[in-house]
Design an enzyme around this catalytic site. Structure first.
Site, PDB file in Angstrom:
ATOM      1  N   SER A 163      10.454   0.001  32.213  1.00  0.00           N
ATOM      2  CA  SER A 163      10.743   1.401  31.939  1.00  0.00           C
ATOM      3  C   SER A 163      12.247   1.515  31.688  1.00  0.00           C
ATOM      4  O   SER A 163      12.881   0.566  31.231  1.00  0.00           O
ATOM      5  CB  SER A 163      10.298   2.283  33.108  1.00  0.00           C
ATOM      6  N   SER A 214       1.435   5.229   1.183  1.00  0.00           N
ATOM      7  CA  SER A 214       1.086   6.108   2.298  1.00  0.00           C
ATOM      8  C   SER A 214       2.162   7.187   2.383  1.00  0.00           C
ATOM      9  O   SER A 214       2.619   7.691   1.377  1.00  0.00           O
ATOM     10  CB  SER A 214       1.006   5.277   3.590  1.00  0.00           C
ATOM     11  N   HIS A 220       0.847  -1.189   0.000  1.00  0.00           N
ATOM     12  CA  HIS A 220       0.000   0.000   0.000  1.00  0.00           C
ATOM     13  C   HIS A 220       0.882   1.239   0.000  1.00  0.00           C
ATOM     14  O   HIS A 220       1.999   1.223   0.525  1.00  0.00           O
ATOM     15  CB  HIS A 220      -0.908   0.044   1.240  1.00  0.00           C
ATOM     16  N   HIS A 237       7.505  -4.425  36.327  1.00  0.00           N
ATOM     17  CA  HIS A 237       7.029  -3.516  35.274  1.00  0.00           C
ATOM     18  C   HIS A 237       8.239  -2.908  34.578  1.00  0.00           C
ATOM     19  O   HIS A 237       9.350  -2.892  35.120  1.00  0.00           O
ATOM     20  CB  HIS A 237       6.124  -2.420  35.843  1.00  0.00           C
TER      21      HIS A 237
END
Length: 895
Positions: free
Chosen positions: A580, A438, A436, A578
């Site tokens: 970061s 774009s 495609h 978590h």
């Protein structure tokens, strides 16, 4: 009408339209002109005027409306009442999408009674949604100029030739497949533009257009052209590039006035000698002398594909089912394999300046190219199309990777990218494949390692530093999630320089991210190398700090006491749930979080210098550039032959994507109506690996006949990128902190020259000139004199590209052989007189300057025209058509 009154009442009840605006005074109809396309509700204003002062409105001779206006349908019914109308413009393109692309208007038809406008000579219906030409147009007996470009026309009416007075016709960028035979009846037609359509053949009758001086048939599907074109003795310019031509008649070379025959990017393998040896013929991009390609194998077919080389002024090309290779003037390459598209497809492209509001870079991303837009966006190719994009080589960026991004309409995403080198220049290109079209650009970023984490766990290493690894134990997640790892190496020398403390050390920066907002069910084990010079044997644990930073780097917290740190001889190991930023520091400093924040901020900044140079031959032309510190000497060395100026400014620091401004001061001024001028200052966006450079003509209100003007240019910070740390942003507030640097600019005392002669045309006598028109801006005699001053020895090339013949150029040179100024003047004003009635003459002048390598003059002409257009709009607003609402003021300011 009652319907119109209801619409007006409804708009007023909703607070729209002219409510709250001053009364529409009589001066708004001065000169019987109404230019309402500059207003977002121009049709509403027109309906109001027609209701309130019909007697005056029906006398209007020029009317401009935007076909993007939703009240256009109601307005169309009134137009037949304007019996005195001479010029009618119903153009789209006034509304733009979020990327700046023009949106077509809603016009699909015209009322039949439009054909009763007996005085109409100029009709512009460009940028609309017409699929057929309205039949009423054929009944306009006085029509001389017709523009229907950027529509969806597939055919012209069979009796199109009934427009016997037509002198200019443009239907570029439609879907025309053939032409009616009656086109040969347009005996006074001078300019025909049918470029970028789907024409496969031309009727012999096109050779009857004996008055035609310019014909543009480029960007079609023509395999051949009729011999009858050799009958067009008035023809000066014939554009046939970007077709499928396999043959061309030799008789074209004998056209007496032809000064340009453009046959580039066709399929010509053999060209008549008369054509090939003519100096005005352009043949680049043809397989001249090559044998017919073999179609026995796909590989041989690929080698025999048609190659298209597009010039700098072209913005589209056509791809057929046979495929092709395309090279843009900027160096971008495409490969369309055979079968990529089943039907011929026109590809439009644009190279756009990156805007930080749209191109949102992540931390430590570096932009390496401008934005490439390819249309149509929604079409899916049957086979992958390959793209090669040149980019600025990131020589100073180590342990990073180059990636092509594409825009989905919502966000930018990565494409699988392979870095290659051009065969001859060895310059880097980024190679990707797409199904495609774009928007595309090239960035450099921290190397990104990625993996899928299943329920049973996995292990992720850094390819930059294999000693950095992340272990995901079994049961760490219920559903498979994607995890990314990036590492920013920081040397001991950098830490020492940025902190000013010899004892500070830090590990590489580790950034971990995932596609889930849910924390892991079990702790994830992370291994980081200890800071340089620190081992498990000599480690002082009181000096070691594990810092956790948020994803924006705004806060850095010391979490040493919150985790269990294990040490080996070379590594530190800890567990988290978590992701970061994580960073190990070894220092005696106490407030380590604040120090890390400042260091992280400085790691994202670039040291730059500003330069301001003036052309040696023309001190009024000033080059401004923001240059990274390590590139200053090479840049100055490259420019020293043509420019002179002061030493570069002192070093300052800037973020990638940061805005800054240049302000000319102390007697130096610029054109305030430039589109990149904000509150009298030039706007720049700093990208470390792109050219942050502009050339601009400066003037002075000071009389320079008696003395030089010693002015200056100062650079100021502008909008700070959203991702800049809060503390850095806070430090930059206040006027004093916005100043970056100041450099001197000197305009020398004016010397007596031919332009000061009491007879400025040096003996030439021409009637007053006004090229163009009021609503788009005029080029006056004074403007042409200003342009003439800058032409110099290029005048012959410019003259040929303007359409003057070789005999004309030779005669001008001989008649004025002792005076270069007179040669330039006669060439320029002779062309102006010949083209004064051509509505497209100014754009032709701009194109000729670009083709002659004089981009500086082309920019000056475009600046003059834009200034005229804005002044005209201001005059329209002053006579009482504007509203006082802030909403509309902002809309007008955007036009």
């Amino acid at each position: 009408t009652q319907k119109m009154a209801e619409l007006l009442g409804l708009r007023d009840e909703c607070g729209e339209g002219a409510s709250g605006a001053p009364p529409l005074g009589g001066s708004c109809l001065a000169d019987n002109r109404l230019n309402l396309d500059v207003y977002p509700d121009g049709c509403h204003r027109f309906l109001q005027l027609f209701e309130a002062r019909r007697g005056e409105v029906v006398q209007v001779e020029l009317l401009r409306l935007s076909s993007n206006d939703h009240l256009l349908g109601t307005t169309l019914g009134i137009l037949p009442h304007l019996k005195h109308l001479k010029s009618l413009v119903l153009k789209g393109g006034h509304a733009r999408d979020e990327f700046g692309s023009c949106q077509r208007g809603s016009l699909t038809h015209l009322p039949p009674d439009i054909g009763n406008l007996r005085r109409l000579t100029h009709l512009d219906l460009s940028f609309n949604s017409l699929s057929t030409l309205p039949s009423c147009i054929l009944h306009l007996p006085s029509l001389r100029v017709l523009l229907v470009s950027h529509n969806s026309l597939v055919a012209l009416p069979e009796d199109f030739g009934s427009l016997s007075k037509l002198t200019f016709f443009s239907a570029m960028k439609n879907q025309l497949k053939d032409l009616p035979q009656s086109i040969g009846e347009l005996v006074v037609l001078q300019d025909l533009d049918l470029s970028e359509n789907a024409l496969e053949f031309l009727p012999e009758e096109i050779g009857k257009l004996h008055s035609c001086t310019e014909m543009d048939l480029s960007g079609n599907r023509l395999l051949s052209i009729p011999d009858s074109l050799a009958n067009l003795k008035s023809l000066r310019r014939l554009h046939l590039h970007s077709n499928l031509l396999v043959t061309v008649p030799a008789s074209l070379a004998s056209l007496p006035n032809l000064s340009r025959l453009d046959l580039q990017n066709n399929s010509l393998r053999v060209v008549p000698p008369e054509i090939q040896t003519s100096p005005f013929v352009h043949l680049r991009g043809n397989p001249l002398g090559e044998p017919e390609p073999s179609l026995q194998a796909d590989e041989s077919r690929a080698r025999g594909l048609r190659r298209l080389f597009l010039a700098s002024g072209e913005d589209s090309f056509t791809v057929t089912s046979e495929g092709c290779k395309v090279v843009l003037a900027c160096g971008i390459h495409f490969y369309f394999p055979p079968g990529a598209t089943s039907d011929p497809l026109r590809i439009d492209f644009r190279i756009l300046a990156p805007n930080p509001q749209w191109v949102k870079l992540r931390h430590h991303d570096v932009l390496l190219s401008r934005v490439l837009e390819l249309q149509p966006h929604g079409v899916k190719f049957q086979q992958e199309v390959q793209i090669w994009m040149p980019y600025a080589s990131p020589q100073t960026l180590h342990q990073r990777e180059v990636v092509v991004w594409t825009f989905s309409g919502q966000s930018w995403s990565d494409l699988r990218t392979r870095v290659e080198q051009k065969r001859k220049s060895k310059k880097p290109v980024a190679h990707c494949s797409v199904l495609h079209f774009s928007w595309f650009l090239v960035v450099s970023r921290l190397v990104q390692n990625e993996c899928r984490v299943p329920t049973e766990g996995t292990l992720l290493f850094s390819s930059v530093d294999p000693n950095i690894k992340v272990t995901f134990p079994p049961g760490v997640t219920e559903e498979t999630r994607s995890v990314k790892l990036q590492v920013l190496p920081v040397s001991a020398e950098e830490i020492e320089e940025l902190t000013g403390a010899a004892g500070c050390r830090a590990s590489p920066l580790l950034c971990l991210s995932q596609d889930s907002a849910v924390d892991f069910l079990r702790p994830v084990r992370i291994q980081l190398p200890l800071p340089p010079g620190v081992t498990g044997l000599n480690l002082d644990r009181s000096r070691l700090h594990l810092l956790h930073g948020d994803l924006e780097g705004q806060t850095w917290d010391d979490i040493t006491s919150q985790v269990v740190l294990e040490f080996t001889h070379l590594y530190a190991v800890f567990e988290v749930t978590h992701f970061s930023w994580y960073w190990l520091w070894y220092t005696t400093k106490t407030y380590i979080g604040g120090i890390a924040k400042k260091v992280y901020e400085r790691l994202r900044m670039y040291q730059v210098n500003f330069i301001a140079l003036q052309r040696k031959k023309d001190p009024e032309q000033v080059l401004l550039q923001c240059v990274p510190k390590h590139k200053v000497d090479p840049v100055l060395k490259k420019l020293q032959d043509r420019y002179r100026g002061p030493e570069p400014s002192d070093m300052v620091e800037m973020f990638e994507g940061e805005q800054f401004f240049a302000a000319f001061e102390r007697g130096i001024s610029i054109d305030m109506d430039r589109p990149d001028c904000v509150d009298g200052r030039l706007s720049f966006i700093f990208y470390s690996h792109l050219k942050n450079m502009k050339e601009i003509y400066v003037t002075s209100p000071v009389d320079r006949k008696g003395q030089a003007v010693k002015g200056q240019v100062s650079f100021y910070r502008g909008a700070v990128p959203a991702s800049v740390p809060e503390e850095a942003s806070r430090r930059r507030k206040g006027r004093d902190s916005l100043w970056l640097a100041t450099l001197p600019i000197k305009l020398p005392r004016l010397k007596p020259c031919w332009s000061e002669n009491p007879h400025p045309l040096n003996g030439f006598s021409f009637p007053p000139l006004n090229l163009g028109n009021a609503e788009t801006g005029y080029l006056t005699q004074a403007n042409l004199l200003s342009i003439a001053r800058r032409v110099g020895a290029d005048w012959q090339t410019i003259g040929l590209n303007l359409g003057l013949t070789y005999p004309q150029i030779e005669r001008i040179g001989y008649n004025n052989r002792e005076d270069l100024d007179k040669q330039i003047l006669e060439m320029l004003f002779s062309w102006a007189q010949q083209n004064s009635e051509d509505p497209d003459c100014v754009s032709k002048l701009v194109r000729a300057m670009k083709e002659s390598g004089r981009q500086d003059i082309a920019d000056e002409v475009e600046t003059i025209i834009e200034l005229g257009r804005r002044k005209y709009r201001e005059s329209i607003r002053r006579v009482g058509l504007e509203q006082e609402s802030s909403t509309e003021d902002s809309a007008i300011a955007m036009t």
